[in-house]
Design a protein around this motif. Structure first.
Motif, PDB file in Angstrom:
ATOM      1  N   ALA A 140       0.692  -1.024  -0.030  1.00 54.57           N
ATOM      2  CA  ALA A 140       0.062   0.142  -0.104  1.00 54.57           C
ATOM      3  C   ALA A 140       0.935   1.193   0.038  1.00 54.57           C
ATOM      4  O   ALA A 140       1.927   1.121   0.548  1.00 54.57           O
ATOM      5  N   ARG A 167      -1.634  -0.021  -6.974  1.00 52.65           N
ATOM      6  CA  ARG A 167      -1.799  -0.738  -5.525  1.00 52.65           C
ATOM      7  C   ARG A 167      -2.606   0.221  -4.639  1.00 52.65           C
ATOM      8  O   ARG A 167      -3.073   1.459  -4.832  1.00 52.65           O
ATOM      9  N   PRO A 168      -3.197  -0.095  -3.592  1.00 52.29           N
ATOM     10  CA  PRO A 168      -4.078   0.549  -2.811  1.00 52.29           C
ATOM     11  C   PRO A 168      -3.494   1.697  -2.139  1.00 52.29           C
ATOM     12  O   PRO A 168      -2.214   1.744  -1.796  1.00 52.29           O
TER      13      PRO A 168
END
Length: 173
Positions: A140, A167-168
């Motif tokens: 993340a 990605r987050p």
């Protein structure tokens, strides 16, 4: 060793097995410390919102048992870029703020039990954070919100990053 293998040194001569493909010598991820693979990337500039993002990222890295990759993106672009003009060349001025941030973080008790690294990058904040996330295969990216007039005029870093990242992205108010 369980979980991963350390690569052989490149200066050691050994016989090549024709059935296995050669390992890429210039692939940086094989040389990285495994504690930072799949770690948490956090953008940090010393502002109040980035301090809150750092605190959240520290907790996230503790819970995941991974390392923390702290990124300070120095503004090395000429002022003509902010006016909408194309830059003739990037200005490579050393940013001493990264050294100050590094000293502050090294003295912090919050990072005592956690493997962490501070990286300095230059250029566009969104691009550099995503690039670091890709290099470290981060789980993340944590950023603070952009506040003030500049965020309204040029768009928030967190909003642009959330739209383009692979990605987050966790945005801390």
């Amino acid at each position: 060793m369980a979980g991963y293998e350390l690569p052989e040194p490149t200066d050691r001569k050994r016989l090549a097995d024709p059935s296995t493909p050669p390992a890429p010598a210039d692939d940086e991820r094989y040389a990285r410390d495994p504690a930072f693979q799949h770690g948490v990337v956090v953008g940090f500039d010393g502002s109040t919102t980035s301090e809150r993002a750092l605190a959240y990222a520290i907790g996230m890295a503790h819970r995941a048992g991974s390392g923390l990759i702290i990124v300070h993106v120095a503004n090395r672009l000429p002022t003509t870029v902010w006016a909408g003009c194309e830059p003739p060349a990037l200005v490579d001025i050393p940013d001493h703020r990264t050294e100050v941030i590094g000293l502050e973080l090294a003295c912090s008790d919050l990072l005592a039990d956690l493997p962490w690294v501070l990286l300095e990058r230059g250029g566009d904040i969104c691009h550099e954070l995503e690039e670091v996330g890709q290099e470290y295969e981060a789980d993340a990216i944590v950023v603070g919100t952009t506040q003030g007039l500049l965020g309204r005029l040029f768009g928030s870093v967190s909003g642009r990053l959330a739209r383009r990242a692979r990605r987050p992205v966790i945005v801390i108010p």
